[in-house]
Design an enzyme around this catalytic site. Structure first.
Site, PDB file in Angstrom:
ATOM      1  N   THR A 188       6.487   1.491  -1.771  1.00  0.00           N
ATOM      2  CA  THR A 188       6.109   2.978  -1.878  1.00  0.00           C
ATOM      3  C   THR A 188       7.174   3.930  -1.244  1.00  0.00           C
ATOM      4  OG1 THR A 188       3.837   2.402  -1.775  1.00  0.00           O
ATOM      5  CG2 THR A 188       4.311   4.607  -0.980  1.00  0.00           C
ATOM      6  N   SER A 226       5.594  -4.593  -2.993  1.00  0.00           N
ATOM      7  CA  SER A 226       6.140  -5.975  -2.254  1.00  0.00           C
ATOM      8  C   SER A 226       5.047  -7.098  -2.757  1.00  0.00           C
ATOM      9  CB  SER A 226       5.812  -5.624  -0.847  1.00  0.00           C
ATOM     10  OG  SER A 226       4.569  -4.990  -0.493  1.00  0.00           O
ATOM     11  N   THR A 235       4.884  -2.047   1.918  1.00  0.00           N
ATOM     12  CA  THR A 235       4.385  -2.252   3.152  1.00  0.00           C
ATOM     13  C   THR A 235       3.296  -3.428   3.090  1.00  0.00           C
ATOM     14  OG1 THR A 235       2.487  -0.520   2.769  1.00  0.00           O
ATOM     15  CG2 THR A 235       4.430   0.286   4.124  1.00  0.00           C
ATOM     16  N   ASP A 236       2.754  -3.761   1.881  1.00  0.00           N
ATOM     17  CA  ASP A 236       1.561  -4.987   1.528  1.00  0.00           C
ATOM     18  C   ASP A 236       2.223  -6.139   2.221  1.00  0.00           C
ATOM     19  OD1 ASP A 236       0.223  -2.750   0.522  1.00  0.00           O
ATOM     20  OD2 ASP A 236       0.287  -3.413  -1.375  1.00  0.00           O
TER      21      ASP A 236
HETATM   22  N1  LIG Z   1       2.793   1.454   1.068  1.00  0.00           N
HETATM   23  C1  LIG Z   1       3.526   0.595   0.164  1.00  0.00           C
HETATM   24  O1  LIG Z   1       4.543   0.168   0.262  1.00  0.00           O
HETATM   25  C2  LIG Z   1       2.253  -0.286  -0.802  1.00  0.00           C
HETATM   26  C3  LIG Z   1       2.700  -0.835  -2.005  1.00  0.00           C
HETATM   27  N2  LIG Z   1       1.846  -1.648  -2.907  1.00  0.00           N
HETATM   28  C4  LIG Z   1       3.789  -1.965  -1.831  1.00  0.00           C
HETATM   29  O2  LIG Z   1       3.735  -2.842  -1.001  1.00  0.00           O
HETATM   30  O3  LIG Z   1       4.828  -2.128  -2.413  1.00  0.00           O
END
Ligand SMILES: NC(=O)C[C@H](N)C(=O)O
Length: 357
Positions: free
Chosen positions: A47, A94, A127-128
């Site tokens: 993200t 991710s 972040t995932d």
């Molecule tokens: N906040 C994020 O980065 C979530 C995103 N779906 C990821 O993990 O790539």
């Protein structure tokens, strides 16, 4: 401007950034400020590199859209604290991070940190699964130089995007002598966390990353890192894991516990060649009889079993029947089991890894 201007117009950011962000290969001595540390940003997507249809789109955006060049150009203040170079390792959400990407990333970081040209590394990441990559790097980076993993919860195009300051803070930490020897760090929301202890705790909110009870290492206040704690677990330069010659990591799967759970998922993992299985037990790693029987048969068939907990905090106490994950959550217990199995299949040795790392 109410929010970071360069991040709001992705098209321009992409256009402006077609050239000229140095990589370590083409970084020119003349553009370097010799008084500043050299920080390499390795981008993998997420993200923090995401782009939505509007400033208020915080759920339907696409992750992994902006290039590393766009990220670097959007935060020109980083040039005041470090000589920045950038490399694109991947550009994905991710959940798409694979073992192959982990190996490439870990080996590239070791290559960069082995030279005098790089003083610290920042990894941008979704972040995932950020905590999995950060903990993997915590176990395979062979250097005391800082490695900081960073992401954001709001895409680059959002009102109050959290990516730019998180990225600046990550570069700040990667540039700081104080960050040396602390293990791989996770930097979001002005907090400094150890890869071993940080986990994602909320699906959407900006302060989703929390330290487990073991705690944070410190925080960033007014552009200065303040450290208060150190991790008691082994990491980076002191680990035994070496991925330099590894082409493929062992297959380790995670299976969740719940009432009335059938054992066929354990059987299926074994049939599909799982080298290891992490069971996300309930409570203090408790398992139904179906799982205990399935796990015993899995061991007979040559798969290693480690019991973690679905609870989200605490230490799974040791037991005679199965190995336990100490306080590693299932997804981090999987990372450690993959690496442990590159070294040994001796249960006692693997259990010692869980207690030490
Ligand atoms: N906040 C994020 O980065 C979530 C995103 N779906 C990821 O993990 O790539």
């Amino acid at each position: 401007a109410p929010y970071f201007p360069s991040f709001t117009n992705v098209e321009n950011a992409e256009k402006e950034s077609e050239t000229n962000v140095p990589t370590m290969e083409n970084v020119s001595a003349s553009t370097q400020n010799e008084d500043l540390p050299n920080v390499a940003i390795l981008a993998t997507g997420g993200t923090i590199a995401g782009s939505g249809k509007s400033g208020t789109d915080t759920t339907d955006y696409k992750a992994g859209e902006l290039s590393v060049e766009a990220l670097i150009e959007a935060v020109p203040e980083m040039a005041d604290i470090a000589n920045i170079s950038g490399e694109q390792i991947a550009n994905v959400g991710s959940p798409q991070i694979t073992n192959e990407i982990l190996l490439e990333l870990g080996n590239r970081i070791n290559e960069l940190l082995a030279t005098d040209d790089v003083d610290g590394v920042v990894v941008t990441h979704g972040t995932d699964t950020l905590e999995e990559t950060a903990y993997f790097l915590n176990l395979v980076v062979k250097s005391d130089k800082p490695v900081v993993v960073v992401g954001s919860m709001r895409p680059a195009t959002a009102v109050s995007a959290d990516g730019p300051l998180n990225l600046y803070n990550a570069v700040l930490l990667a540039s700081s002598e104080k960050s040396k020897g602390k293990g791989v760090l996770i930097a979001l929301n002005d907090r400094i966390g150890a890869a071993r202890y940080i986990t994602k705790t909320n699906t959407t909110v900006v302060d989703t990353f929390s330290a487990t009870e073991e705690g944070y290492l410190g925080r960033i206040v007014g552009g200065v890192p303040y450290y208060y704690n150190e991790s008691a677990k082994k990491h980076t330069a002191e680990t035994v894991f070496d991925i330099s010659d590894i082409k493929e990591l062992p297959q380790v799967d995670i299976i969740y516990s719940y009432q009335n759970n059938p054992r066929y998922m354990i059987d299926a993992a074994v049939e599909n060649g799982a080298d290891g299985i992490v069971l996300a037990g309930s409570g203090n790693g408790s398992l139904s009889s179906a799982y205990v029987e399935g796990a015993r048969d899995a061991i007979e068939s040559g798969s290693e079993i480690v019991v973690s907990s679905r609870v989200g905090g605490g230490t799974v106490s040791p037991r005679d029947s199965f190995m336990t994950s100490d306080s590693l959550n299932p997804q981090k217990a999987r990372i450690l089991l993959m690496l442990a199995l590159t070294v040994t299949d001796d249960d006692e040795e693997i259990q010692t890894f869980y207690n030490e790392y």
